[in-house]
Design a protein around this motif. Structure first.
Motif, PDB file in Angstrom:
ATOM      1  N   LYS B 207       0.834  -1.198   0.000  1.00 24.62           N
ATOM      2  CA  LYS B 207       0.000   0.000   0.000  1.00 24.62           C
ATOM      3  C   LYS B 207       0.874   1.254   0.000  1.00 24.62           C
ATOM      4  CE  LYS B 207      -3.363   1.409   3.202  1.00 24.62           C
ATOM      5  NZ  LYS B 207      -4.062   0.950   4.409  1.00 24.62           N
ATOM      6  N   LEU B 208       1.957   1.182   0.719  1.00 26.88           N
ATOM      7  CA  LEU B 208       2.734   2.381   0.989  1.00 26.88           C
ATOM      8  C   LEU B 208       3.855   2.631  -0.020  1.00 26.88           C
ATOM      9  CD1 LEU B 208       2.269   4.247   3.354  1.00 26.88           C
ATOM     10  CD2 LEU B 208       4.081   3.082   4.583  1.00 26.88           C
ATOM     11  N   SER B 209       4.451   1.548  -0.526  1.00 22.45           N
ATOM     12  CA  SER B 209       5.705   1.704  -1.265  1.00 22.45           C
ATOM     13  C   SER B 209       5.481   2.026  -2.738  1.00 22.45           C
ATOM     14  CB  SER B 209       6.535   0.428  -1.176  1.00 22.45           C
ATOM     15  OG  SER B 209       6.550  -0.043   0.134  1.00 22.45           O
ATOM     16  N   ASP B 210       6.388   2.821  -3.287  1.00 20.80           N
ATOM     17  CA  ASP B 210       6.391   3.052  -4.721  1.00 20.80           C
ATOM     18  C   ASP B 210       7.096   1.904  -5.419  1.00 20.80           C
ATOM     19  OD1 ASP B 210       5.263   5.743  -4.636  1.00 20.80           O
ATOM     20  OD2 ASP B 210       7.098   6.213  -3.557  1.00 20.80           O
ATOM     21  N   ARG B 211       8.012   1.279  -4.658  1.00 22.17           N
ATOM     22  CA  ARG B 211       8.817   0.224  -5.234  1.00 22.17           C
ATOM     23  C   ARG B 211       9.168  -0.725  -4.102  1.00 22.17           C
ATOM     24  NH1 ARG B 211      14.435   1.242  -5.848  1.00 22.17           N
ATOM     25  NH2 ARG B 211      15.477  -0.496  -6.860  1.00 22.17           N
ATOM     26  N   ILE B 212       9.182  -2.004  -4.382  1.00 18.07           N
ATOM     27  CA  ILE B 212       9.483  -2.978  -3.334  1.00 18.07           C
ATOM     28  C   ILE B 212      10.736  -3.754  -3.717  1.00 18.07           C
ATOM     29  CG2 ILE B 212       8.664  -5.034  -2.112  1.00 18.07           C
ATOM     30  CD1 ILE B 212       5.812  -3.998  -2.692  1.00 18.07           C
ATOM     31  N   CYS B 213      11.715  -3.759  -2.817  1.00 19.36           N
ATOM     32  CA  CYS B 213      12.942  -4.508  -3.056  1.00 19.36           C
ATOM     33  C   CYS B 213      12.944  -5.739  -2.158  1.00 19.36           C
ATOM     34  CB  CYS B 213      14.167  -3.651  -2.751  1.00 19.36           C
ATOM     35  SG  CYS B 213      14.266  -2.218  -3.816  1.00 19.36           S
ATOM     36  N   LEU B 224      10.066  -4.793  -7.459  1.00 13.99           N
ATOM     37  CA  LEU B 224       8.755  -4.761  -8.085  1.00 13.99           C
ATOM     38  C   LEU B 224       8.241  -3.337  -8.000  1.00 13.99           C
ATOM     39  CD1 LEU B 224       7.273  -7.799  -6.163  1.00 13.99           C
ATOM     40  CD2 LEU B 224       7.811  -7.809  -8.590  1.00 13.99           C
ATOM     41  N   THR B 225       7.619  -2.858  -9.035  1.00 19.41           N
ATOM     42  CA  THR B 225       6.965  -1.559  -8.927  1.00 19.41           C
ATOM     43  C   THR B 225       5.621  -1.772  -8.246  1.00 19.41           C
ATOM     44  OG1 THR B 225       5.857  -1.805 -11.018  1.00 19.41           O
ATOM     45  CG2 THR B 225       8.028  -0.751 -11.046  1.00 19.41           C
ATOM     46  N   LYS B 226       5.012  -0.678  -7.855  1.00 27.37           N
ATOM     47  CA  LYS B 226       3.728  -0.765  -7.172  1.00 27.37           C
ATOM     48  C   LYS B 226       2.730  -1.564  -8.014  1.00 27.37           C
ATOM     49  CE  LYS B 226       0.801   2.043  -4.343  1.00 27.37           C
ATOM     50  NZ  LYS B 226       1.195   2.958  -3.305  1.00 27.37           N
ATOM     51  N   LYS B 227       2.763  -1.357  -9.316  1.00 26.77           N
ATOM     52  CA  LYS B 227       1.794  -2.027 -10.200  1.00 26.77           C
ATOM     53  C   LYS B 227       2.036  -3.523 -10.266  1.00 26.77           C
ATOM     54  CE  LYS B 227       0.515   1.644 -13.319  1.00 26.77           C
ATOM     55  NZ  LYS B 227       1.187   2.349 -14.403  1.00 26.77           N
ATOM     56  N   GLU B 228       3.302  -3.897 -10.325  1.00 23.64           N
ATOM     57  CA  GLU B 228       3.632  -5.329 -10.478  1.00 23.64           C
ATOM     58  C   GLU B 228       3.350  -6.136  -9.229  1.00 23.64           C
ATOM     59  OE1 GLU B 228       7.555  -4.727 -13.348  1.00 23.64           O
ATOM     60  OE2 GLU B 228       7.749  -4.826 -11.180  1.00 23.64           O
ATOM     61  N   ALA B 229       3.431  -5.454  -8.082  1.00 23.47           N
ATOM     62  CA  ALA B 229       3.456  -6.194  -6.833  1.00 23.47           C
ATOM     63  C   ALA B 229       2.095  -6.766  -6.466  1.00 23.47           C
ATOM     64  CB  ALA B 229       3.932  -5.277  -5.711  1.00 23.47           C
ATOM     65  N   ASN B 230       2.100  -7.987  -6.069  1.00 26.70           N
ATOM     66  CA  ASN B 230       0.973  -8.540  -5.308  1.00 26.70           C
ATOM     67  C   ASN B 230       1.533  -9.564  -4.339  1.00 26.70           C
ATOM     68  OD1 ASN B 230       0.808 -11.300  -6.284  1.00 26.70           O
ATOM     69  ND2 ASN B 230       0.162 -10.403  -8.227  1.00 26.70           N
TER      70      ASN B 230
END
Lengths: 319, 500
Positions: B207-213, B224-230
């Motif tokens: 919810k919070l991150s623009d990008r997840i490492c 992962l970008t916000k869009k890619e992430a699940n």
């Protein structure tokens, strides 16, 4: 509303760390006032202050050190050794008295640094380090003096600073009041006091905030050692002599005075006013019991009792 | 090419012989919120400590705003503008809020004096920028965990931090406090501050991150970008196996037989009022409540650790009196505390000793420890619970949080209690071990044990509980069967009293 404000104010005063010890002091004074005729005379109250002074001067520094979470058990031995060192330098070696004073203080700073560096750099609890230096310094005092007291200081002019009377008060008491006031200012108004509270409250948090906690504690160790030396000079000023066996058990009396005054043994919490009153309690008991004509042995036991009772009273007033 | 504020170039960190970070290279974007996830032991905390100057990398180079830098102390990190809000929230309890915020090498004030008035005014200003209300003169020991967290953020801001790294900031917060934290972080981001956000709660990271490492076993897996992430993809990257809660099959072993009943538990000091419930044999009873609802207080009152009044406790139809934890254990009630460090672990003792302590009377002969018997038991449970360790005589402090929790669980299982109360059993441990512990709880009920699970993770409770009680402000506000479980309903019941 007015009533509530007043109640809040009273609550604030009553829950201050120094309030319980104040009550304890009053109780002790009332006891001696009733038990003896002489206790409440003006001269005797000045005596009480004088008898609290040596312990009191060291208590101020010890309170700061305990606040930053360390201990110094070597202060009693330092109280003897610094006086002996000064005596040997002036009387035996024949050194200029002012130079001797400078050397003695330099030595005190060195002892503080040694206590601190062994504790902080090698990681030995200060309780152990200073237990060791306590015995080491006592031995050194006995060896350098050959076990004999040194006297003859009355011929030196420095005695005018540490002996005699000013404004009707014994010099050592003036020193005590000045040092206690300085201690109060340091702990409550300066950056150093702030950092000492932070270091003792949570060393890790202080370190992560970029505080050099080692340096802060080191300053505390130097201060206790220097305070013991100042106390030793005021004692020379009063007695005109120094003995290598003086000050035995002072370390515990000092810690007791500090704790009675509301200093938390695990650091981070203390009150300079409380410590001042704690030292006065020690002096009052010694004085009162002497007037009552009780034996010195009984005094020891009584002080122990009062320490426990005073701390119990103190805890009751804290929320 | 992204605009990186801080870049890791081939960073490795070795402790003794253990590789904590292995050739990690990635960057943290300027003015963005970067989520950093990974199982416990993946190297997140080590990475943070390298940024903070607590550790230095064994190999590799840090690049700050395009320039190579060495960060060799916390003070050096602060100078660059890096602030870390550590997981264990290091604050000085004995100081006031304002004093904590301005604690540092440069304290405001003239010469040797500290200017507390200035600090308090400045603190008020910082707080008003963050839209939070905390009295600057309040002692920090009287602050809630959430407030302490905000104090540390305000502190980072007061130093004009360009990069704020937060290690598990929401673990100990109530939902309300979490919302405030989110708002504050988004506000900081708008002002151009870069944020690194570490959390085990994948939902909030997304919810919070623009990008997840993602880190795994000390290595950088990817981003992962916000869009890619699940959640599925993140989990797979983190562990390489499927650990989703929803997939866990739940068997129900509860019976009609009431094994443990409580009637009218009161505790004025902690605001517990008239708590009554019954636990069936073989049942998993979930207790959900927000922080401060009185869950832990209730549990500790039940086992006699906190004094309570008017409680009538029955174990299998027999009324018992429980005045101390000892009574509770004698009556077959076990309690796994929420606070592992303070209430659970025997510090610096080995795994065998930690496991056997509750049953130590059975394991001694005329006062002498029966070491061989103890070892056998420890080995048995290590095998049963799959505890990862190098030796059963290893110091408990060397284990990861998840494995420590397993040891503590084993300690109760050895006693074979009739009723086991687990207080936040999966708090602060990695997803893999969480899932193992959930499976174990269900496994235990199969063998007729009855279990109360207290948790603030609703999804977790919904997956393992047969029935759920909801607590709010010291009262029970709902008793729901599994068919009635509904996220919205449960949350509504958990805040019932609060909204009145």
């Amino acid at each position: 509303m007015g009533n509530e404000d007043l109640l809040n104010k009273i609550k604030k005063i009553v829950t201050r760390q120094s309030f319980g010890v104040f009550i304890a002091l009053i109780a002790i004074w009332i006891f001696f006032g009733v038990a003896t005729d002489a206790f409440f005379s003006f001269n005797n109250l000045i005596n009480v202050l004088r008898q609290s002074s040596v312990i009191g001067i060291i208590t101020v520094a010890m309170t700061m050190l305990i606040t930053s979470q360390e201990f110094d058990l070597s202060v009693g031995s330092m109280f003897a050794l610094s006086g002996i060192l000064f005596g040997v330098l002036t009387m035996t070696v024949g050194l200029n008295q002012w130079l001797a004073i400078i050397i003695t203080f330099a030595f005190a700073i060195l002892v503080g640094l040694v206590n601190g560096l062994i504790t902080l750099k090698i990681g030995i609890p200060s309780f152990i380090t200073t237990l060791g230096t306590m015995m080491l310094l006592r031995g050194a005092a006995l060896v350098t003096s050959g076990g004999y007291p040194i006297s003859g200081f009355r011929e030196l002019s420095f005695i005018n600073i540490v002996g005699g009377r000013f404004l009707g008060l014994p010099a050592m008491s003036i020193w005590f009041l000045l040092i206690a006031f300085a201690g109060y200012i340091i702990m409550n108004k300066t950056k150093l006091g702030y950092k000492m509270y932070a270091t003792g409250g949570n060393t890790k948090a202080a370190e992560l905030s970029g505080i050099n906690t080692t340096k802060i504690k080191l300053i505390g160790f130097v201060l206790t050692s220097v305070a013991a030396t100042i106390a030793s000079f005021t004692s020379i000023g009063f007695l005109g002599m120094v003995s290598p066996t003086q000050g035995q058990g002072f370390e515990l009396e000092v810690i007791a005075a500090s704790v009675v005054g509301g200093t938390a043994l695990f650091g981070g919490s203390s009150s300079m006013i409380g410590a001042f009153l704690g030292a006065l309690i020690m002096g009052s008991i010694k004085n009162g019991l002497s007037i009552m004509g009780t034996s010195a042995y009984l005094q020891q036991a009584f002080i122990g009792l009062v320490v426990i009772v005073a701390v119990i009273i103190n805890v009751q007033f804290q929320d | 090419m992204a605009d990186y504020l801080l870049e890791f170039k081939n960073i490795s960190k070795v402790f003794g012989g253990v590789v904590a970070l292995d050739d990690v290279s990635f960057g943290i974007e300027k003015g963005k919120i970067t989520g950093l996830v990974g199982e416990n032991g993946a190297g997140k905390s080590t990475l943070i400590k390298i940024c903070d100057g607590v550790h230095q990398p064994t190999k590799g180079q840090l690049i700050w705003a395009g320039e190579p830098v060495n960060i060799n102390s916390p003070a050096a990190a602060k100078k660059l503008g890096i602030s870390v809000v550590h997981q264990d929230i290091p604050v000085c309890d004995n100081l006031t809020v304002a004093e904590n915020i301005f604690l540092g090498p440069k304290i405001p004030g003239k010469n040797i004096f500290a200017d507390r008035k200035y600090m308090e005014q400045k603190t008020l200003k910082l707080f008003s920028e963050l839209n939070v209300e905390i009295d600057p003169g309040k002692l920090v020991k009287r602050c809630t965990t959430g407030e302490k967290q905000l104090i540390l953020i305000a502190k980072a801001m007061s130093k004009k931090a360009k990069l704020i790294l937060m290690d598990e900031p929401t673990t100990a917060l109530s939902p309300n406090e979490v919302t405030i934290l989110y708002k504050v972080l988004n506000k900081l981001k708008k002002e151009g501050v870069s944020i690194v956000f570490i959390s085990h709660r994948l939902e909030e990271v997304q919810k919070l991150s623009d990008r997840i490492c993602v880190l795994k076993d000390g290595q950088y897996v990817g981003d992962l970008t916000k869009k890619e992430a699940n959640e599925d993809i993140i989990c797979q990257m983190m562990v390489g196996r499927d650990v989703r809660i929803s997939q866990e099959y739940k068997e129900n072993f509860s019976t009609e037989e009431e094994i443990f009943t409580v009637e009218g538990l009161q505790n004025k000091e902690y605001g517990l009022e008239n708590i009554s419930f019954a636990l069936n044999k073989g049942e998993v009873l979930g207790i959900f409540g927000l922080r401060g609802a009185g869950r832990t207080e209730m549990a500790r009152s039940l086992i006699g650790d906190f004094e309570s009044t008017a409680a009538k406790i029955k174990i299998a139809d027999k009324t018992v009196e429980i005045k101390s934890p000892k009574d509770a254990f004698a009556n077959g009630i076990g309690y796994l505390p929420e606070d592992r460090d303070e209430l659970g672990l025997l510090d610096n003792m080995d795994i065998v000793e930690n496991m056997c302590i509750t049953d130590i009377d059975q394991l001694t002969n005329m006062g002498f420890l029966q070491k061989r018997k103890m070892r056998k038991i420890a080995e048995e449970y290590q095998d049963k619970l799959d505890i990862k360790l190098s030796s059963i005589y290893q110091n408990i402090n060397e284990l990861s949080g998840g494995n420590q929790q397993k040891v503590l669980l084993a300690k109760w299982l050895i006693l074979n209690p009739k009723v086991l109360i687990l207080d936040e059993p999966t708090k602060g441990i990695d997803v893999g071990t969480k899932s193992e512990i959930r499976k174990l709880i269900i496994e235990l009920t199969k063998n007729n044990m009855s279990i109360i699970v207290i948790s603030s993770e609703m999804i977790e409770l919904m997956s393992i509980a047969d029935r759920m009680l909801v607590m709010s402000e010291g009262k029970l506000t709902a008793d729901l069967s599994r068919e009635e479980f509904d996220e919205e309903l449960i949350m509504k019941k958990a805040v019932t009293e609060l909204s009145i």
